[in-house]
Scaffold this motif. Structure first.
Motif, PDB file in Angstrom:
ATOM      1  N   ASN A 295       0.880  -1.180   0.000  1.00 18.34           N
ATOM      2  CA  ASN A 295       0.000   0.000   0.000  1.00 18.34           C
ATOM      3  C   ASN A 295       0.908   1.218   0.000  1.00 18.34           C
ATOM      4  O   ASN A 295       1.733   1.368   0.905  1.00 18.34           O
ATOM      5  CB  ASN A 295      -0.855   0.081   1.262  1.00 18.34           C
ATOM      6  CG  ASN A 295      -1.997  -0.902   1.288  1.00 18.34           C
ATOM      7  OD1 ASN A 295      -1.855  -2.019   1.779  1.00 18.34           O
ATOM      8  ND2 ASN A 295      -3.144  -0.478   0.772  1.00 18.34           N
ATOM      9  N   ASN A 296       0.768   2.065  -0.985  1.00 19.20           N
ATOM     10  CA  ASN A 296       1.529   3.307  -0.993  1.00 19.20           C
ATOM     11  C   ASN A 296       0.563   4.455  -0.726  1.00 19.20           C
ATOM     12  O   ASN A 296      -0.158   4.900  -1.631  1.00 19.20           O
ATOM     13  CB  ASN A 296       2.255   3.496  -2.335  1.00 19.20           C
ATOM     14  CG  ASN A 296       3.398   4.506  -2.227  1.00 19.20           C
ATOM     15  OD1 ASN A 296       3.469   5.246  -1.244  1.00 19.20           O
ATOM     16  ND2 ASN A 296       4.256   4.534  -3.227  1.00 19.20           N
TER      17      ASN A 296
ATOM     18  N   ILE B 190       4.003   2.313   2.801  1.00 17.57           N
ATOM     19  CA  ILE B 190       4.435   3.667   3.149  1.00 17.57           C
ATOM     20  C   ILE B 190       3.164   4.428   3.482  1.00 17.57           C
ATOM     21  O   ILE B 190       2.171   4.361   2.740  1.00 17.57           O
ATOM     22  CB  ILE B 190       5.219   4.363   2.019  1.00 17.57           C
ATOM     23  CG1 ILE B 190       6.576   3.661   1.795  1.00 17.57           C
ATOM     24  CG2 ILE B 190       5.450   5.844   2.376  1.00 17.57           C
ATOM     25  CD1 ILE B 190       7.473   4.336   0.762  1.00 17.57           C
ATOM     26  N   THR B 191       3.199   5.108   4.624  1.00 18.98           N
ATOM     27  CA  THR B 191       1.979   5.764   5.085  1.00 18.98           C
ATOM     28  C   THR B 191       2.279   7.000   5.929  1.00 18.98           C
ATOM     29  O   THR B 191       3.375   7.131   6.473  1.00 18.98           O
ATOM     30  CB  THR B 191       1.135   4.770   5.927  1.00 18.98           C
ATOM     31  OG1 THR B 191      -0.157   5.332   6.133  1.00 18.98           O
ATOM     32  CG2 THR B 191       1.770   4.469   7.278  1.00 18.98           C
TER      33      THR B 191
ATOM     34  N   SER C 163       3.481  15.673  15.374  1.00 12.96           N
ATOM     35  CA  SER C 163       2.215  14.963  15.543  1.00 12.96           C
ATOM     36  C   SER C 163       1.973  13.927  14.451  1.00 12.96           C
ATOM     37  O   SER C 163       1.088  13.083  14.561  1.00 12.96           O
ATOM     38  CB  SER C 163       1.053  15.957  15.552  1.00 12.96           C
ATOM     39  OG  SER C 163       0.890  16.587  14.290  1.00 12.96           O
ATOM     40  N   PHE C 164       2.780  13.980  13.407  1.00 16.91           N
ATOM     41  CA  PHE C 164       2.500  13.184  12.206  1.00 16.91           C
ATOM     42  C   PHE C 164       3.824  12.633  11.694  1.00 16.91           C
ATOM     43  O   PHE C 164       4.848  13.337  11.722  1.00 16.91           O
ATOM     44  CB  PHE C 164       1.870  14.137  11.178  1.00 16.91           C
ATOM     45  CG  PHE C 164       1.371  13.509   9.913  1.00 16.91           C
ATOM     46  CD1 PHE C 164       0.485  12.438   9.941  1.00 16.91           C
ATOM     47  CD2 PHE C 164       1.757  14.016   8.680  1.00 16.91           C
ATOM     48  CE1 PHE C 164       0.002  11.887   8.765  1.00 16.91           C
ATOM     49  CE2 PHE C 164       1.268  13.477   7.498  1.00 16.91           C
ATOM     50  CZ  PHE C 164       0.387  12.407   7.545  1.00 16.91           C
ATOM     51  N   GLN C 165       3.810  11.393  11.248  1.00 15.52           N
ATOM     52  CA  GLN C 165       5.040  10.761  10.768  1.00 15.52           C
ATOM     53  C   GLN C 165       4.802  10.086   9.431  1.00 15.52           C
ATOM     54  O   GLN C 165       3.696   9.606   9.151  1.00 15.52           O
ATOM     55  CB  GLN C 165       5.489   9.690  11.773  1.00 15.52           C
ATOM     56  CG  GLN C 165       5.908  10.260  13.108  1.00 15.52           C
ATOM     57  CD  GLN C 165       6.240   9.148  14.083  1.00 15.52           C
ATOM     58  OE1 GLN C 165       5.379   8.329  14.428  1.00 15.52           O
ATOM     59  NE2 GLN C 165       7.476   9.113  14.528  1.00 15.52           N
ATOM     60  N   TYR C 166       5.864  10.041   8.650  1.00 20.72           N
ATOM     61  CA  TYR C 166       5.830   9.365   7.340  1.00 20.72           C
ATOM     62  C   TYR C 166       6.672   8.110   7.507  1.00 20.72           C
ATOM     63  O   TYR C 166       7.880   8.189   7.758  1.00 20.72           O
ATOM     64  CB  TYR C 166       6.426  10.310   6.294  1.00 20.72           C
ATOM     65  CG  TYR C 166       6.094   9.992   4.862  1.00 20.72           C
ATOM     66  CD1 TYR C 166       4.790   9.739   4.455  1.00 20.72           C
ATOM     67  CD2 TYR C 166       7.097   9.969   3.890  1.00 20.72           C
ATOM     68  CE1 TYR C 166       4.488   9.481   3.123  1.00 20.72           C
ATOM     69  CE2 TYR C 166       6.800   9.717   2.558  1.00 20.72           C
ATOM     70  CZ  TYR C 166       5.497   9.479   2.192  1.00 20.72           C
ATOM     71  OH  TYR C 166       5.197   9.216   0.865  1.00 20.72           O
TER      72      TYR C 166
END
Ligand code: GPP
Ligand code: MG
Length: 291
Positions: free
Chosen positions: A169-170, A198-199, A280-283
């Motif tokens: 899933n990309n 990757i998310t 707060s957000f990560q890749y």
């Protein structure tokens, strides 16, 4: 319904929820220049962001037309680098192998995998328009005997059990319940097969979803999961992580350059930049083995 004339023509798309209809509507009508103009460069249409250091000199180009083209090409290079990063984790694979692209969008990722490994690829999207577009690209390239796209639900693909050496899933997991998704990947993958995701995920150490994460959800009509949810759901579904990589830092140059691209911005750029910067957000990239 399917857009390819294979045996799967017999598989009916399951009844869609109101939410799934709404997501399909978004992707059936989406025509952002940031996706179409980048894809036109080499026929690889991606629906994900980029990674790596940017060539900032494109911003200094004095000729306005050339400046636009150079920025467009640079963003495409960064998106392509992201696709290659994911694809490299799928292998090794051979021409005899078959791979599954869950939430394939306009199809770029499956083509990248086919070009790298010579493998067959099946992509699935909830958008009939995207499946049709992607199949047309495969026809134009003369690889439609190896790379096929289906208008189906990635949670219930109707594709054959254990037939796939790798799947991914990309940036599409935020549209679905992870347990249902990983159960389908585990069914499709052969034992020892490789799953890669990757998310964007929200950071459990920050707390609950931040304002920025909520804005991203509203922008794309999705529901970003916390990082912890991935590992719980993978473990529950016979998928054992072998590699985890935090791509947050290397995701920033893409967004900073995109925010300066007046001809391509969609309005979500500053939100991504502050979400990544405020923690707060990560890749994230996770590669897992199907056991
Ligand atoms: C990008 O697709 C990805 C998504 C819509 C899913 C959300 C991703 C997160 C990491 C939260 P796109 O390339 O179609 O988006 P855009 O039009 O903004 O380039
Ligand atoms: Mg895009």
């Amino acid at each position: 319904m399917t857009t390819t004339p294979d045996a799967a023509a017999a598989v009916r798309l399951p009844a869609q929820s109101v939410y799934q209809n709404r997501v399909a509507d978004y992707w059936n009508t989406e025509a952002n220049p940031v996706n179409l103009e980048l894809g036109r460069i080499d026929g690889l249409y991606h629906h994900h962001y980029g990674v790596g250091e940017a060539d900032w000199s494109v911003l200094d180009e004095p000729d306005p037309g050339l400046r636009r083209d150079r920025i467009t090409a640079e963003l495409h290079r960064l998106e392509h680098a992201q696709a290659e990063l994911l694809t490299a984790r799928l292998g090794p694979l051979s021409t005899a192998d078959r791979v599954f692209d869950a939430g394939c969008g306009r199809g770029g990722g499956s083509v990248v995998a086919h070009l790298r490994y010579g493998c067959e690829a099946d992509g699935v999207t909830i958008s009939a328009k995207q499946a049709e577009f992607a199949n047309e690209q495969a026809r134009k390239r003369g690889i439609d005997d190896k790379v096929r796209y289906h208008h189906r639900n990635m949670l219930d693909t109707g594709l054959p059990t254990g037939a796939f050496a790798a799947s991914w899933n990309n940036e599409s997991t935020m549209y679905v319940e992870l347990d249902l998704l990983f159960a389908e990947h585990a069914r499709l993958l052969r034992r020892g097969g490789r799953y890669v995701v990757i998310t964007g995920c929200y950071n459990d150490t920050y707390g609950r979803a931040s304002r920025e994460v909520s804005l991203i959800n509203a922008h794309y009509i999705c529901d970003i999961h916390p990082r912890s949810a991935y590992f719980r759901a993978l473990a529950r579904n016979r998928l054992v992580p072998v590699h985890v990589e935090d791509l947050t830092e290397v995701a920033l140059p893409y967004w900073e350059l995109r925010s300066r691209a007046d001809h391509l911005v969609t309005g979500i750029e500053e939100t991504f930049i502050s979400a990544y910067r405020n923690g707060s957000f990560q890749y994230l990239l996770i590669a897992a083995d199907r056991v």
